[in-house]
Motif scaffolding. Structure first.
Motif, short mmCIF file in Angstrom:
data_model
loop_
_atom_site.label_atom_id
_atom_site.label_comp_id
_atom_site.label_asym_id
_atom_site.label_seq_id
_atom_site.Cartn_x
_atom_site.Cartn_y
_atom_site.Cartn_z
N ARG A 2 28.34 39.37 36.70
CA ARG A 2 27.50 40.52 37.00
C ARG A 2 26.41 40.70 35.95
O ARG A 2 26.59 40.31 34.80
CB ARG A 2 28.40 41.75 37.01
N GLY A 3 25.32 41.30 36.39
CA GLY A 3 24.25 41.64 35.46
C GLY A 3 23.66 40.39 34.83
O GLY A 3 23.41 39.39 35.51
N PHE A 4 23.47 40.41 33.53
CA PHE A 4 22.83 39.31 32.84
C PHE A 4 23.63 38.03 32.95
O PHE A 4 23.09 36.92 32.85
CB PHE A 4 22.63 39.69 31.36
N LYS A 5 24.96 38.17 33.17
CA LYS A 5 25.81 36.97 33.23
C LYS A 5 25.87 36.36 34.63
O LYS A 5 26.55 35.35 34.83
CB LYS A 5 27.23 37.34 32.81
N THR A 6 25.19 36.98 35.59
CA THR A 6 25.26 36.47 36.96
C THR A 6 24.77 35.03 37.03
O THR A 6 23.75 34.68 36.44
CB THR A 6 24.38 37.33 37.90
N ALA A 7 25.52 34.21 37.74
CA ALA A 7 25.10 32.82 37.97
C ALA A 7 25.54 32.42 39.37
O ALA A 7 26.46 33.01 39.93
CB ALA A 7 25.75 31.91 36.93
N ILE A 8 24.87 31.42 39.92
CA ILE A 8 25.29 30.89 41.22
C ILE A 8 26.15 29.67 40.92
O ILE A 8 25.69 28.68 40.35
CB ILE A 8 24.08 30.50 42.09
N GLU A 9 27.41 29.79 41.29
CA GLU A 9 28.36 28.74 40.94
C GLU A 9 29.44 28.65 41.98
O GLU A 9 29.57 29.52 42.83
CB GLU A 9 29.05 29.10 39.60
N SER A 10 30.28 27.65 41.84
CA SER A 10 31.50 27.60 42.62
C SER A 10 32.55 28.45 41.92
O SER A 10 32.45 28.67 40.71
CB SER A 10 31.98 26.16 42.75
N PRO A 11 33.53 28.96 42.68
CA PRO A 11 34.52 29.85 42.07
C PRO A 11 35.39 29.14 41.04
O PRO A 11 35.57 27.93 41.09
CB PRO A 11 35.35 30.31 43.26
N TRP A 12 35.93 29.91 40.13
CA TRP A 12 36.88 29.43 39.13
C TRP A 12 36.34 28.25 38.33
O TRP A 12 37.08 27.32 38.02
CB TRP A 12 38.24 29.10 39.78
N GLU A 13 35.03 28.31 38.07
CA GLU A 13 34.37 27.28 37.26
C GLU A 13 34.58 25.87 37.79
O GLU A 13 34.57 24.89 37.04
CB GLU A 13 34.85 27.38 35.80
N MET A 14 34.80 25.79 39.09
CA MET A 14 34.96 24.46 39.68
C MET A 14 33.58 23.82 39.82
O MET A 14 32.58 24.50 40.04
CB MET A 14 35.65 24.55 41.04
N LYS A 15 33.54 22.50 39.70
CA LYS A 15 32.31 21.77 39.94
C LYS A 15 32.14 21.63 41.45
O LYS A 15 33.11 21.71 42.20
CB LYS A 15 32.39 20.38 39.30
N LEU A 16 30.91 21.37 41.86
CA LEU A 16 30.64 21.20 43.29
C LEU A 16 31.53 20.10 43.88
O LEU A 16 32.03 20.22 45.01
CB LEU A 16 29.16 20.84 43.48
#
Lengths: 582, 162
Positions: A173-187
């Motif tokens: 959220r906020g400044f930490k928002t990123a578009i990623e896969s859940p649970w730090e999984m790689k694509l």
């Protein structure tokens, strides 16, 4: 029809139907309000606020989600609005890795274009903390560099809502928002189907294809390698765009010349393999129908669709045609038939595919798509990567003379060409199936019922004394809807064509990237498909089974469609896949 | 995963009662947090599957709201106030000391599952700044050298003596 609304935008009166947004209404008034997150029909969420206007409300409103109203007076170009937009761009730049000189999207970047157009001349207006992200390049198809992401969510929308895949989303959220896969999984650890629709809808350089041009240059340079190249049907319908030619320009001849000048030893055509696919697929369909096999049979040319089916709808694996996709068939034929004819050791041959597709990179790595432990295809580059190679080589593409493909695996019919558009594989199959089943000549070869960019198309085709019900879907979201219809049993379809990308390969994830603004004016799927249907119309032969080189291939090598040898080389199998691979 | 089977049964029932309702994800996540104490990867996958939404969506919501915890919390939750008044009065040094004594980063949990250390917004006890709370018990006007003694009170008797 509802009555029209009348509103005034920057002093220009326009009339629009109910439900029109101010952004669209402004275009009628000849005003292009700048946008960044907006993607027509796909991402209309008012997130970036580039498109703000003054509608007399308390604060500025995002015009992409502001419905036009009767009597509305809108200002789109005041000093306040211009400043507001500039500030948004400056703030976006403050967290953006500004590597514009080397960025893959330089000169084709919507952020760069906006900064230039709106006069943002201070890239470093706000220097602050910037999160450093690791580039995710573990997928065989797609690279994500969040250091350049502008959080517009276009990739998220297309993945979740158009493709019904949803392997990425906003996290934190906020400044930490990123578009990623859940649970730090790689694509690559998610059930990404590698379609690349995220790439062609990204406004900046945050998403791009896994580049294989260096590997291809190395193959070309290697004197011990006989390098065979093959471009897919849809490549010729879009490659010209990379060199400034109008959308929908067919550049088949120039492309053949360019490939030869790049140093490939043999320039074949995937269109030939498309004709071969039709021979095998039509035969498989007729066999399934006559021997009570699993119906409806579904096409298997689109590797995005195949992985989608394997992951999300494994119940339908028996419905998939066992045919390899055309470029894989070509690879198998080149390393056997062509190698024999030329007296080459298959180990010394490298097959390079030029594809409109990022999923083909994943497909080429499938261990089952090989023969005698040699992969059918050694490298896959996209249309964009080919364009880069041509530019790197200094080839003046636009002024190239037309060339031809090499013989043996270079001839194609109109049926092969239209593979690149949604409905094309179906139409090509119908042309051959009709003549195979009835033994009569098909006079009118054009099946307009299966053409066009509609997401799901259905047709009942009279073949001999029976009506054959067929369906076509493009975009895996539409495929899901069609599969539900199949499951419900309401329609006894015999044959279904599915392509993972909306509109088919012409709009593939490896094709030239077109800005959201241009996409508001024209449907790139329609324009590019016109190039293919035009080529089909102009071909002397328009049915796959009339292709002389295909006839020769069966006569000299494969015997007949569905033969033992054909099965060994041209057919494959599928496997159910897990949602997560960590 | 002792007793986890029953917990997942409870979650299944919760999902059933919300299924096909718009906005079902929030109440289900809240319920899950109540049942499990956190919404772990397995729990989120179970919810995604049950509600027919993607894991991306579940994880996106779970990481957006700070009330959801992705990892199990310790028996004692230590919340150090970093609100303006406490911060000015040096609560960062309290937080640093706790981190040092417990050998965990802010947001972390001790390996024995006893303590979780968190920084929070204003607790509304500015008059006592700097302030921390341990499971609802308030400690005010803190100095870093008080920290080891306070922590010792929450350690099992044997360890506290040792």
């Amino acid at each position: 029809m509802d009555k029209l609304l009348t509103l005034t935008i920057d002093g220009v009166e326009v009339q629009v139907p109910q439900g029109t947004t101010v952004l669209e209404a402004a275009r009628q008034a000849g005003i292009r309000i700048p946008t960044l997150c907006f993607l027509k029909g796909i991402n209309e969420i008012g997130a970036c606020r580039m498109c703000v206007v003054d509608s007399g409300a308390r604060s500025l409103q995002a015009s992409c989600v502001l419905p036009a109203a009767d009597g509305m007076k809108v200002k789109t170009n005041t000093p306040e609005i211009r400043k507001y937009r500039q500030n948004i761009l400056k703030l976006t730049l403050s967290t953006h890795a500004r590597k514009c000189l080397s960025c893959i999207r330089s000169q084709n970047c919507e952020l760069q274009a906006l900064c230039r157009e709106l006069g943002v001349d201070e890239e470093e207006a706000y220097e602050g903390v910037r999160t450093e992200y690791t580039i995710d390049d573990l997928s065989p198809s797609i690279v994500r560099d969040n250091n350049k992401c502008v959080l517009c969510r276009r990739c998220v929308s297309v993945c979740a809502h158009v493709q019904n895949v949803g392997v990425i989303g906003p996290v934190h959220r906020g400044f930490k928002t990123a578009i990623e896969s859940p649970w730090e999984m790689k694509l690559s650890e998610m059930s990404c189907i590698n379609c690349g629709q995220c790439i062609v809808n990204c406004p900046v350089g945050a998403l791009y294809e896994k580049d294989e041009t260096k590997a291809v240059w190395d193959l070309i340079r290697d004197p011990s390698k006989h390098v065979v190249v093959q471009p897919a049907p849809a490549v010729r319908a879009a490659l010209g765009e990379e060199f400034g030619l109008p959308m929908g320009t067919s550049v088949t001849g120039k492309m053949a010349t360019a490939l030869r000048r790049l140093g490939f030893d043999q320039v074949f055509d995937t269109d030939f393999a498309a004709d071969l696919t039709i021979m095998e697929e039509a035969n498989e369909l007729v066999e399934r129908i006559t021997n009570g096999g699993v119906l409806p049979m579904m096409t298997s040319c689109s590797p995005g669709w195949i992985k989608y089916c394997e992951t999300y709808h494994p119940d339908f694996l028996p419905n998939l045609s066992s045919c390899k996709s055309p470029h894989e068939m070509m690879g198998a034929v080149v390393k056997t038939y062509y190698a024999q004819k030329k007296g080459l050791d298959p180990k010394d041959i490298a097959v390079v595919s030029v594809m409109p597709c990022t999923a083909k990179k994943f497909e080429a790595d499938r261990p089952e798509l090989s023969h005698d432990s040699l992969a059918d295809v050694d490298a896959v580059i996209t249309t964009r990567e080919l364009a880069r190679m041509i530019k790197e080589a200094g080839i003046d593409f636009v002024n190239l003379p037309d060339g031809d493909f090499d013989s043996l695996c270079g001839e194609s019919t109109g049926a092969g060409v239209i593979f690149g558009a949604t409905g094309g594989v179906m139409e090509a199959a119908l042309r051959t199936a009709y003549e195979t089943i009835t033994g009569k000549v098909l006079e009118d070869v054009e099946f307009h019922q299966v053409r066009g960019v509609e997401g799901i198309k259905e047709a009942s085709i009279r073949i001999g004394d029976q009506d054959v019900l067929v369906a076509v879907a493009s975009g895996t979201g539409n495929a899901t809807k069609l599969l539900e219809r199949v499951k419900s049993g309401e329609k006894p379809y015999a044959f279904i064509e599915i392509m993972a990308c909306p509109g088919g390969c012409v709009n593939g994830g490896g094709q030239p990237i077109v800005s959201a603004r241009t996409k508001m004016d024209c449907d790139i799927r329609v324009e590019r498909a016109k190039a293919l249907y035009g080529e089909d119309r102009d071909k002397p032969l328009r049915k796959s089974h009339e292709n002389e080189e295909i006839k020769q291939l069966y006569r000299d090598f494969l015997e007949k469609p569905g033969s033992h040898k054909a099965h060994e080389l041209l057919h494959t199998h599928y496997q159910a896949r897990d949602l997560y691979n960590r | 995963m002792e007793g986890s089977k029953e917990k997942f049964e409870q979650l299944r029932a919760l999902i059933e009662s919300h299924k096909d309702q718009p906005g079902a994800l929030m109440p289900v996540l809240q319920g899950a947090q109540g049942i499990f104490g956190c919404v772990s990867e397995d729990v989120q996958k179970f919810i995604a599957d049950g509600l027919g939404v993607t894991l991306s969506e579940v994880y996106g919501v779970a990481t957006f709201y700070s009330q959801f915890s992705l990892h199990p919390k310790g028996e004692y939750l230590i919340s150090v106030c970093l609100g303006t008044a406490c911060y000015v009065k040096g609560s960062q040094s309290i937080l640093d000391k706790l981190s040092e004594v417990l050998h965990i980063p802010v947001g972390g949990t001790t390996p024995d599952g006893r303590f979780t250390l968190e920084a929070t917004r204003c607790l509304g006890a500015c008059g006592l700044a700097p302030v921390m709370m341990i499971n609802g018990e308030v400690y005010g006007r803190l100095t870093p050298d008080q920290v080891p003694g306070i922590i010792a009170k929450y350690q099992p008797a044997s360890e506290a003596q040792a």
